[in-house]
Design an enzyme around this catalytic site. Sequence first.
Site, PDB file in Angstrom:
ATOM      1  N   GLU A  92     -49.703   7.862 -63.834  1.00 11.92           N
ATOM      2  CA  GLU A  92     -49.809   8.206 -65.268  1.00 11.92           C
ATOM      3  C   GLU A  92     -48.440   8.536 -65.862  1.00 11.92           C
ATOM      4  OE1 GLU A  92     -52.396   7.200 -66.286  1.00 11.92           O
ATOM      5  OE2 GLU A  92     -53.518   7.259 -64.419  1.00 11.92           O
ATOM      6  N   GLY A  93     -47.436   7.794 -65.448  1.00 11.99           N
ATOM      7  CA  GLY A  93     -46.072   8.043 -65.903  1.00 11.99           C
ATOM      8  C   GLY A  93     -45.420   9.058 -64.993  1.00 11.99           C
TER       9      GLY A  93
END
Length: 598
Positions: free
Chosen positions: A443-444
């Site tokens: 998620e980044g």
Amino acid sequence: MPVYNPPLRDMQFLMHEVFSVTDEFKAIPKYEDVDAETINAVLEEAGKFAVEVALPLNVSGDTEGCTLDIKTHEVTPPKGFKQAYAQFVEGGWAALSCDPAYGGQGLPFVVNQCLYEMLNSANQAWTMYPGLSHGAYESLYAHGTDAQKKLYLPKLTSGEWTGTMCLTESHCGTDLGMLRTRAEPQADGSYKLTGNKIFISAGEHDLAANIVHLVLARLPDAPKGSKGISLFVVPKFNVSEDGAMGSRNGIYCGGLEHKMGIHGNATCQMVLDEAVGSMVGAPNKGLAAMFVMMNAARLGVGNQSLGLTEVAFQNALAYAKDRTQMRSLTGTKAKDKPADPIIVHADVRKMLLTAKAYAEGGRAMSIYCTLLLDRELYHPDEKTRKDAGEIVALLTPIVKAFLTDNGHISTNACLQVFGGHGYIKEWGMEQFARDNRINMIYEGTNTIQSLDLLGRKILGNNGATLKKFGKLIAALIAEEGVNEKMAEFINPLAILAEQMSKFTTEIGFKGMQNPDEVGSAAVDYLRVAGHLMFAYFWARMAQVALREIANGNTDPFYTAKLQTGRFYFAKLFPETAMLMRTARSGSSALMDTEAALA
């Protein structure tokens, strides 16, 4: 096998005593009838589900992992996962915070956040199957057509179907502008998608009847880069307008990733071979629609590490009280034993308190953030909604990166408490450390979150949102600044708040001259910002605890809260000074290194 006791008392303390959530809900018509008794009853039952259903499958699920049938492309999760999911759906847990218009129970997001913290403590890998569905629900709820909402939201709400997000491709991770998956428009208004995705959590399984994939792809005439990405909903089984499932769609699992942790979750390589889908939102505006799901996922990932920090702490504490080794430096404590419990040793206590302080600070931040989400989405006043949304946007990268970094520190510290036994699988501690490690990546990555915080959320609007949060800090300082008993909590917060303004301005000016200055400072900057937020929440918790004690409340919970807060400010918070120094050291030590990295 590891044990787990849901931290219901701490959740209740934060919701009812620190943040007064029911007072907040009275101003939100959607939630005005939600009272403390309802919240407590729901969370008590949620805790039972986590302990009785999800927890017993954690170790076995990690050992067994998932199985792919290469011929059929079907994935079978570990034994018991399907039955546990059926109990989850039957209990109505999937629908907890969903809109009643689609069959949901309509409870606040803050209640759902606490449910998922407990599930993550019990079994992160299993929890990812229903957890990802919430992001798909939110994306379609915000950007779907009426027909898409009617078709998909009731099934996602009930849990009959699950959801995924299909972003990453092998040649591009976070840089989604490079993705190659194609979407060809069809005469009937649908699209056929072709391409390959990797690292798709819960991408294929037999827990639910259908899987709703949200897929990023390019139209034939799409602009290059991130401005040419569209979002599509692609079900595992094609669905007719009346909701009936039809033929198998052209999206399937081509391989399972062999991972360091979360073995019980199916992390899939997904192949799209003319898979039929429909567009969500406008053409070439897919990232805006997908960011609804991505931001929900980022908050969820922070919650994953919060859950693992809590369960690791609980098991390390129990072990430290039982394990005997050596004698206390100040003299024998357990005279009836050949050695003292290791909890008498200062550094063991430091490791335990590190996890406890990060868990309780992280819980405060997570509950506050989801309370802001409830305010942003449903408060009747437009300005209140806007202000809440801005602060949520500011806090999201901090929740994701700071809580997962802290989870890494904490799970490894708790493993260390066990000594050599922590390295052995049967105690469960090494699984917590392995499972948590992904949370800093997906998620980044946390570096991406740091760049987002400093570059977009702070420098992008000249620190306006940070100043809004600063007003909350200033109000607390004004309220408690003359209270001598609060000095040990308020003074460090006040000093850092004052330093933060100058620190931010300095990094901003240097970044205008050389953007690498922002890149080199960002990770340190986010951690300083995280401590600023934690200091604020710890001061608020101390404020309540001191007030209760002054009023004659003898519950040891409040004494424990103050002791943990004092530890946080004495042993963890001071790293801010070092971080600001390293952030100010500039980019040359990193970028002028051609010889070193030749």
